[in-house]
Each structure stands twice: as structure tokens, then as C-alpha cells.
Design a protein around this motif. Structure first.
Motif, PDB file in Angstrom:
ATOM      1  N   VAL A  56      -0.205  29.979-132.872  1.00  0.00           N
ATOM      2  CA  VAL A  56       0.520  30.960-132.045  1.00  0.00           C
ATOM      3  C   VAL A  56       1.061  30.297-130.780  1.00  0.00           C
ATOM      4  O   VAL A  56       2.237  30.482-130.410  1.00  0.00           O
ATOM      5  CB  VAL A  56      -0.412  32.145-131.696  1.00  0.00           C
ATOM      6  CG1 VAL A  56       0.266  33.054-130.670  1.00  0.00           C
ATOM      7  CG2 VAL A  56      -0.768  32.933-132.945  1.00  0.00           C
ATOM      8  N   ILE A  57       0.221  29.507-130.092  1.00  0.00           N
ATOM      9  CA  ILE A  57       0.675  28.848-128.862  1.00  0.00           C
ATOM     10  C   ILE A  57       1.782  27.841-129.180  1.00  0.00           C
ATOM     11  O   ILE A  57       2.770  27.722-128.438  1.00  0.00           O
ATOM     12  CB  ILE A  57      -0.517  28.164-128.156  1.00  0.00           C
ATOM     13  CG1 ILE A  57      -1.511  29.223-127.678  1.00  0.00           C
ATOM     14  CG2 ILE A  57      -0.029  27.319-126.978  1.00  0.00           C
ATOM     15  CD1 ILE A  57      -2.774  28.645-127.044  1.00  0.00           C
ATOM     16  N   ILE A  60       5.030  29.714-129.648  1.00  0.00           N
ATOM     17  CA  ILE A  60       5.615  30.106-128.347  1.00  0.00           C
ATOM     18  C   ILE A  60       6.256  28.890-127.670  1.00  0.00           C
ATOM     19  O   ILE A  60       7.349  28.984-127.102  1.00  0.00           O
ATOM     20  CB  ILE A  60       4.522  30.728-127.449  1.00  0.00           C
ATOM     21  CG1 ILE A  60       4.000  32.026-128.066  1.00  0.00           C
ATOM     22  CG2 ILE A  60       5.063  30.981-126.044  1.00  0.00           C
ATOM     23  CD1 ILE A  60       2.795  32.604-127.353  1.00  0.00           C
ATOM     24  N   LEU A  63       9.572  28.173-129.330  1.00  0.00           N
ATOM     25  CA  LEU A  63      10.604  29.102-128.871  1.00  0.00           C
ATOM     26  C   LEU A  63      11.079  28.753-127.465  1.00  0.00           C
ATOM     27  O   LEU A  63      12.252  28.931-127.127  1.00  0.00           O
ATOM     28  CB  LEU A  63      10.059  30.539-128.892  1.00  0.00           C
ATOM     29  CG  LEU A  63       9.826  31.161-130.273  1.00  0.00           C
ATOM     30  CD1 LEU A  63       9.132  32.506-130.130  1.00  0.00           C
ATOM     31  CD2 LEU A  63      11.152  31.321-131.019  1.00  0.00           C
ATOM     32  N   ALA A  64      10.150  28.271-126.622  1.00  0.00           N
ATOM     33  CA  ALA A  64      10.510  27.985-125.223  1.00  0.00           C
ATOM     34  C   ALA A  64      11.322  26.719-125.080  1.00  0.00           C
ATOM     35  O   ALA A  64      12.313  26.680-124.344  1.00  0.00           O
ATOM     36  CB  ALA A  64       9.238  27.883-124.374  1.00  0.00           C
ATOM     37  N   ILE A 267       6.098  25.669-120.969  1.00  0.00           N
ATOM     38  CA  ILE A 267       6.548  26.906-121.636  1.00  0.00           C
ATOM     39  C   ILE A 267       7.329  27.788-120.667  1.00  0.00           C
ATOM     40  O   ILE A 267       8.431  28.251-120.978  1.00  0.00           O
ATOM     41  CB  ILE A 267       5.335  27.676-122.216  1.00  0.00           C
ATOM     42  CG1 ILE A 267       4.775  26.932-123.434  1.00  0.00           C
ATOM     43  CG2 ILE A 267       5.740  29.091-122.611  1.00  0.00           C
ATOM     44  CD1 ILE A 267       3.528  27.559-124.016  1.00  0.00           C
ATOM     45  N   THR A 268       6.796  28.012-119.473  1.00  0.00           N
ATOM     46  CA  THR A 268       7.499  28.883-118.517  1.00  0.00           C
ATOM     47  C   THR A 268       8.797  28.244-118.031  1.00  0.00           C
ATOM     48  O   THR A 268       9.804  28.929-117.874  1.00  0.00           O
ATOM     49  CB  THR A 268       6.597  29.197-117.314  1.00  0.00           C
ATOM     50  OG1 THR A 268       6.098  27.972-116.758  1.00  0.00           O
ATOM     51  CG2 THR A 268       5.449  30.074-117.712  1.00  0.00           C
TER      52      THR A 268
END
Length: 316
Positions: A56-57, A60, A63-64, A267-268
Motif C-alpha cells: 500500500v505504501i 502511494i 502515485l506520488a 511522497i508529500t
């Protein structure tokens, strides 16, 4: 100088005692809500098998910022598991995420309010200065008096420690929006709320995302310190390593903190870069619209060019 000494510390202690006596029920409710949120997020990270959490991580991260970050996240998380820090790392991530969500929910509305009101901005700025200059350990003192020992005082201290950049960068982003674009929205008859949602917030989103990134980094650093008041996670092992002079345990726990910080930061920042690209495209589109409107007003005559002509309402 003893005769001129002001008993400021005694006054603060009296005030804290009064707050505990009068608002004890309120703090119990806050403690129950924060503790419940943490238990729920911790369950999400610790109940599934570790490989599912890693997938899952990694998804993400993909996607980032693409497959390279996803592969890096997988390698980093597997390394955390191989040094037996998986449960502590998931507890630290859970505490950080809950604190970040609460801090962002509080910070963004305050930042918007401060951007739209000079009085609010004047009041908020010294408070933010106070929060940003206060030593991290000092946040634990009132938190432990108000909420006791455990995860909740650590979470409260983390929220207070991390909230300031979210407020500042939200206000800065809203104030930095081109006023010609805002005036174009006003000229089309858009309500202030719609200008905020459809013009100011999208154009300020890169600055807001930078603030969220800073909130996450500060929250992660404070989440480790929060272990001193009973907070769960990697901080416990770091404190044990300090007390026992255990270099191996300290290195493994510290490495896990660094890996988590890098994953969350990338990620952010990846989502922030994507938002920045969309904002540039939207800004270019809005600028072209403003030019077309100005040209149309000038062609219709001086009255419309001065803003005194007919204004078309914004549809939708």
C-alpha cells in the motif's frame, strides 16, 4: 535583584491548576477522541501482514513520484523489518499521521482566516512565533499535566509543535495569489466563498502543500521526543539506547526514523510537485481568460473597461 523577582512561574502553575479543575471534563473528552483515533490508525498499520502494508505504501509512493520512489520505499520498509523495528515504526507513523491530520485541519482554516483578516493575522503571528521558538521538550510539560502519561500528551505536544508552518504557509499562499485574478472573479460576480474555493486555494496549493510537508517533518521529530512521556514508537528504543549506551539499538531505531522521514517527505513533495504543475496550467488558463476579458471590455467602450458596465454572472 531578588526583591524585583516576578513570580511568573507560580502564576502559570496556579493558572494550570485552575484549568485542570474547571476544564477537566473537556480534557477527558479530548483524550478519549485522540486516543481513539490513534488506536484506529495503529490497528490499520499493525493488523494486516507487513507485506500488505508495504504494498500500500509503495503504491502511494508510485502515485506520488513514480516507480523509483516506490522501489525505494519497499527497500526502506524491508530494512526496517529486518532490524526488528517494524512495530515501533508503524506506531510512530500512526502517531505522526493522526497528529498531522489534526494539525492540518486546524492550521489551514486559521491560515485562510489570517490571510483574509489583518486583525487575525496580527493576533496569530506572535502566537506562531511563540510556538516556533519554544524548545521541543517544554511542550511536554503542560501536556503531561493536562493529559497524564501515554500517547495523548505526546500527540498534543506534537500537534502544537508542528502546527505553525501550516498556518504561515497557508496565509502566505493565499496572500500571494495574483490580485488581478481575484478581481476578475469579482468582476464575474463570484461570491467570496467561491473565489476562495476555485481561485485562491488552487493557486495557493503549492505553498499549502509545502506547509503540510513541514508539518509532517516536525511532527515526526516530535513524535520521537514524545516517548519521554510514554508515547509509543521508535522513541522508546532511542531513549533506552541513550540510558544504556546501546549503540546498536540507537542506530537501528535512528535509521528507521530517517527512512520513515525520507519516505513521507518524498511522497508529500511528489504530490506537491504534481499540484504545482496543475497550478501553473490553471494560472496560465486564468491569465488568458483575464486578457480576453480586458480586451472585450475595451472593445465595448470606456464604461465596461472601467468596471461600470454589465457583469456576467458566473454559471455553475
Amino acid at each position: 535583584m531578588e526583591i524585583f523577582r516576578i513570580p511568573l512561574g507560580d502564576w502559570v502553575e496556579t493558572f494550570v491548576d485552575w484549568v485542570i479543575d474547571v476544564l477537566g471534563g473537556f480534557f477527558d473528552v479530548i483524550s478519549m477522541i485522540f486516543g481513539g483515533l490513534y488506536d484506529g490508525v495503529e490497528w490499520l498499520f499493525l493488523t494486516p501482514p507487513f507485506w500488505l502494508v508495504i504494498i500500500v505504501i509503495a503504491a502511494i509512493a508510485w502515485l506520488a513520484k513514480g516507480w523509483k520512489l516506490a522501489v525505494g520505499a519497499i527497500i526502506g520498509l524491508l530494512l526496517i523489518g529486518t532490524v526488528d523495528q517494524w512495530d515501533n515504526a508503524m506506531q510512530t507513523i500512526a502517531l505522526t499521521l493522526v497528529a498531522v491530520i489534526i494539525a492540518v485541519v486546524i492550521a489551514i482554516p486559521i491560515g485562510i482566516w489570517a490571510a483574509r483578516s489583518k486583525t487575525v493575522s496580527t493576533i496569530v503571528r506572535p502566537i506562531l512565533d511563540f510556538l516556533q521558538t519554544m524548545p521541543a521538550f517544554v511542550y511536554l510539560i503542560p501536556a503531561i499535566f493536562l493529559f497524564g502519561v501515554g500517547v495523548v500528551p505526546g500527540m498534543v505536544a506534537t500537534i502544537l509543535f508542528a502546527i505553525a508552518p501550516g498556518v504561515r504557509l497557508t496565509e502566505l499562499g493565499i496572500r500571494g495569489v495574483d490580485q488581478e485574478v481575484v478581481e476578475a472573479g469579482n468582476a464575474f460576480g463570484a461570491a467570496p466563498g467561491r473565489i476562495l474555493r476555485q481561485i485562491q486555494l488552487p493557486l495557493a496549493m503549492p505553498s499549502i502543500m509545502a506547509g503540510v510537508n513541514q508539518v509532517i517533518m516536525l511532527a515526526l521529530s516530535m513524535a520521537v521526543i514524545a516517548s519521554m512521556v510514554g508515547g509509543p514508537g521508535l522513541g522508546k528504543d532511542i531513549i533506552q539506547a541513550l540510558s544504556r549506551t546501546d549503540i546498536a539499538l540507537g542506530f537501528e531505531a535512528g535509521l528507521a526514523v530517517v527512512i520513515i522521514a525520507m519516505i513521507l517527505d518524498r511522497i508529500t513533495s511528489g504530490f506537491g510537485d504534481a499540484q504545482r504543475s496543475r497550478t501553473r496550467r490553471d494560472a496560465a488558463s486564468v491569465d488568458e481568460t483575464v486578457v480576453v476579458i480586458d480586451a472585450g471590455d475595451l472593445a465595448d467602450g470606456p464604461a465596461n473597461a472601467a468596471g461600470g458596465g454589465y457583469r456576467r454572472p458566473v454559471s455553475g
